[in-house]
Enzyme design. Sequence first.
Site, PDB file in Angstrom:
ATOM      1  N   ASN A 151      -4.683 -25.127   7.849  1.00  0.00           N
ATOM      2  CA  ASN A 151      -4.182 -24.030   8.968  1.00  0.00           C
ATOM      3  C   ASN A 151      -4.637 -24.274  10.567  1.00  0.00           C
ATOM      4  OD1 ASN A 151      -6.667 -22.892   8.775  1.00  0.00           O
ATOM      5  ND2 ASN A 151      -6.333 -20.876  10.312  1.00  0.00           N
ATOM      6  N   GLU A 248     -16.526 -19.052   7.106  1.00  0.00           N
ATOM      7  CA  GLU A 248     -15.345 -18.710   8.294  1.00  0.00           C
ATOM      8  C   GLU A 248     -14.855 -18.477   7.374  1.00  0.00           C
ATOM      9  OE1 GLU A 248     -16.774 -16.742  10.538  1.00  0.00           O
ATOM     10  OE2 GLU A 248     -18.480 -17.663  11.143  1.00  0.00           O
ATOM     11  N   CYS A 282      -6.540 -17.638  11.076  1.00  0.00           N
ATOM     12  CA  CYS A 282      -7.184 -16.434  10.726  1.00  0.00           C
ATOM     13  C   CYS A 282      -7.261 -15.136  11.575  1.00  0.00           C
ATOM     14  CB  CYS A 282      -8.841 -17.674  10.132  1.00  0.00           C
ATOM     15  SG  CYS A 282      -9.356 -17.641  11.874  1.00  0.00           S
ATOM     16  N   GLU A 458     -20.050 -19.802  14.598  1.00  0.00           N
ATOM     17  CA  GLU A 458     -19.370 -21.961  14.597  1.00  0.00           C
ATOM     18  C   GLU A 458     -19.770 -21.599  16.373  1.00  0.00           C
ATOM     19  OE1 GLU A 458     -16.130 -22.434  11.905  1.00  0.00           O
ATOM     20  OE2 GLU A 458     -17.490 -23.980  11.552  1.00  0.00           O
TER      21      GLU A 458
HETATM   22  P1  NAP Z   1      -8.635 -21.711   1.262  1.00  0.00           P
HETATM   23  O1  NAP Z   1      -7.732 -21.380  -0.199  1.00  0.00           O
HETATM   24  O2  NAP Z   1      -9.579 -20.866   0.596  1.00  0.00           O
HETATM   25  O3  NAP Z   1      -8.975 -23.075   0.998  1.00  0.00           O
HETATM   26  C1  NAP Z   1     -10.336 -23.709   2.000  1.00  0.00           C
HETATM   27  C2  NAP Z   1     -10.361 -24.898   1.548  1.00  0.00           C
HETATM   28  O4  NAP Z   1     -11.078 -24.942   0.460  1.00  0.00           O
HETATM   29  C3  NAP Z   1     -10.087 -25.856   1.324  1.00  0.00           C
HETATM   30  O5  NAP Z   1     -10.188 -27.598   1.428  1.00  0.00           O
HETATM   31  C4  NAP Z   1      -9.731 -25.857   0.077  1.00  0.00           C
HETATM   32  O6  NAP Z   1      -9.014 -27.009  -1.461  1.00  0.00           O
HETATM   33  C5  NAP Z   1     -11.561 -25.760  -0.881  1.00  0.00           C
HETATM   34  N1  NAP Z   1     -11.043 -24.956  -1.899  1.00  0.00           N
HETATM   35  C6  NAP Z   1     -10.458 -24.495  -2.610  1.00  0.00           C
HETATM   36  N2  NAP Z   1     -11.398 -23.724  -3.486  1.00  0.00           N
HETATM   37  C7  NAP Z   1     -12.614 -24.020  -3.774  1.00  0.00           C
HETATM   38  C8  NAP Z   1     -13.896 -24.198  -4.456  1.00  0.00           C
HETATM   39  N3  NAP Z   1     -13.528 -23.488  -5.410  1.00  0.00           N
HETATM   40  N4  NAP Z   1     -15.097 -24.592  -4.060  1.00  0.00           N
HETATM   41  C9  NAP Z   1     -15.269 -25.415  -3.138  1.00  0.00           C
HETATM   42  N5  NAP Z   1     -13.845 -25.990  -2.045  1.00  0.00           N
HETATM   43  C10 NAP Z   1     -12.746 -24.569  -2.928  1.00  0.00           C
HETATM   44  O7  NAP Z   1      -7.586 -21.465   2.801  1.00  0.00           O
HETATM   45  P2  NAP Z   1      -7.290 -22.080   2.833  1.00  0.00           P
HETATM   46  O8  NAP Z   1      -5.715 -21.578   2.269  1.00  0.00           O
HETATM   47  O9  NAP Z   1      -6.896 -23.652   2.930  1.00  0.00           O
HETATM   48  O10 NAP Z   1      -6.309 -21.313   4.183  1.00  0.00           O
HETATM   49  C11 NAP Z   1      -6.521 -20.263   4.822  1.00  0.00           C
HETATM   50  C12 NAP Z   1      -7.384 -19.458   4.776  1.00  0.00           C
HETATM   51  O11 NAP Z   1      -8.427 -19.874   6.152  1.00  0.00           O
HETATM   52  C13 NAP Z   1      -7.247 -17.655   5.056  1.00  0.00           C
HETATM   53  O12 NAP Z   1      -7.663 -16.233   4.559  1.00  0.00           O
HETATM   54  C14 NAP Z   1      -7.529 -17.948   6.897  1.00  0.00           C
HETATM   55  O13 NAP Z   1      -7.517 -16.245   7.084  1.00  0.00           O
HETATM   56  C15 NAP Z   1      -8.571 -18.238   6.035  1.00  0.00           C
HETATM   57  N6  NAP Z   1      -8.946 -18.912   8.064  1.00  0.00           N
HETATM   58  C16 NAP Z   1     -10.461 -18.328   8.456  1.00  0.00           C
HETATM   59  C17 NAP Z   1     -11.628 -18.825   9.883  1.00  0.00           C
HETATM   60  C18 NAP Z   1     -11.961 -18.366  10.318  1.00  0.00           C
HETATM   61  O14 NAP Z   1     -12.471 -18.919  11.302  1.00  0.00           O
HETATM   62  N7  NAP Z   1     -12.374 -17.583   9.508  1.00  0.00           N
HETATM   63  C19 NAP Z   1     -10.050 -20.000  10.227  1.00  0.00           C
HETATM   64  C20 NAP Z   1      -8.996 -20.776   9.281  1.00  0.00           C
HETATM   65  C21 NAP Z   1      -8.433 -20.061   7.973  1.00  0.00           C
HETATM   66  P3  NAP Z   1      -7.847 -26.845  -1.614  1.00  0.00           P
HETATM   67  O15 NAP Z   1      -7.373 -26.139  -1.121  1.00  0.00           O
HETATM   68  O16 NAP Z   1      -7.452 -28.604  -0.638  1.00  0.00           O
HETATM   69  O17 NAP Z   1      -7.808 -27.289  -2.798  1.00  0.00           O
END
Ligand code: NAP
Length: 479
Positions: A151, A248, A282, A458
């Site tokens: 995102n 995070e 997020c 962070e």
């Molecule tokens: P995600 O599906 O959890 O993916 C995050 C990253 O982890 C991607 O690079 C993903 O790869 C990778 N990944 C997936 N499964 C994994 C595993 N088993 N082991 C290691 N890495 C793995 O999250 P997203 O859909 O990209 O992002 C949205 C989420 O992020 C929301 O829940 C949002 O709230 C959260 N977020 C939090 C913050 C914060 O600072 N708190 C900031 C931004 C976003 P692929 O997707 O390439 O498969």
Amino acid sequence: MTMDVLNLIGGRWVEGEGEEFADTNPARPSEVVARGRFASAREVARAITAARDAAPGWAATPHHARAEILLRAAALVDAAAEEWGAELAREEGKTLPEAVAEVRGSARILRYYASEADRDSGEVFASPRPGESVLVVRKPIGVAGLITPFNFPIAIPAWKIGPALTYGNTVVWKPSSLVPLLAYRLAWALTEAGLPDGVLNLVYGEAEAGSAIVDHPGVDAVSFTGSTAVGRAVIARCGELGKPVQTEMGGKNASVVLADADLDHAAEQVCLGAFRSTGQKCTATSRLVVATQVADELLERVADRAARLVVGDPLAPEVEMGPLVSSAARDRVAAGVRQAVGAGAKPLAGAEPLEREGWFVPPTVLDLPGTGVDFWRTELFGPVVGAVRASSTEEALGLADLSDHGLSAAVFTRDLGTALAAIDRLEVGVLHVNSESAGTFPYVPFGGAKQSGFGPKEQGRAAREFYTRTVTVYLGAPA
Ligand code: NAP
């Protein structure tokens, strides 16, 4: 135009031995924005070895020399902000002004971490023993494994890579497979700025590549940003391996509008928090708690603004909200809204699917039947806000805190006592008083409480708690 993107391993740009991928425009899914190949397991391991080999030399490079590279990279990022912003909008779906601002913000983050070279790098304490001082010295942790979400395709990587590099670590980075182009751009800027070979390695891949980085003994610490489900699995694995980890994760952020608030301002801010970046922040506002006395008036303004938002191609100047990032995201958000309506939520704006090309959903405002609905607990990660009413300030703050997540919150009030009560009452990492729940500055800590964050925070100086380890030195005078 379609860009070909490459992995960066040991200072060489390589095609990748893994599967082919295509990065498509969520507003026009037939348009391929970038294409490339994932790194194979062997290449991920090679990237980690390259980072290990480069670690001693980079740690020994003077901090100011490391900072010079970050400054040059920041200048390159700034110079390309308009072009890369358009690419970001095409690959992720946020509007062009937001995308350009994100690229510029990333340059600012790199500059901030360059400025760390001018600040103290440890502490000195007095000793009760004559002639002795106690030094707390900071050292890099070694090889940092970085895993980033879709995102903020360039800002989040910058706020991990910036501190990792400035404090003398080398990096293996796996970006989200949904946004490879901006990852390529950032890695290019850093190498072009003079980063030595192997200091930053970029590997494309999905969950498997992420797990490989977490598991590999050559990675000393892992910083992850993404969903709570994946983050908790990463925490558990790092726990088994005894590896420092920072995660995070997701949010379900509340905005509280109290009876004394400026309602025009609150309505505008709630809409910015809920609908900017198509709700894919997020820190986006997804729950709304409104004082009963002003609830109808406030909700009417929020719903009216939501209904008037211009939704469409993020590159079009008049557009205020773009699509969701993928068809899976669109389906998840639509299903969550249907489920909430089925459970008794009353749609005040949006809710109906949009019949058009691309992964669009309308800005949606729901009047919830209470906090018992799934919507209250589950992060949808889309432009949907659900409201409940509260009859006192205490009840309003209690409802806002009724969540397993604790990333950010916003409180709208003119009363200082209420603002102070909110600081005490709300278990969150970020609290906005009279501004939307989203938005961060790079020089102050950022991160969540409860299930939204784990480990050191962070951004700002907080980042050095993760990217350095301390050595306490009792420095006595020679006898
Ligand atoms: P995600 O599906 O959890 O993916 C995050 C990253 O982890 C991607 O690079 C993903 O790869 C990778 N990944 C997936 N499964 C994994 C595993 N088993 N082991 C290691 N890495 C793995 O999250 P997203 O859909 O990209 O992002 C949205 C989420 O992020 C929301 O829940 C949002 O709230 C959260 N977020 C939090 C913050 C914060 O600072 N708190 C900031 C931004 C976003 P692929 O997707 O390439 O498969």
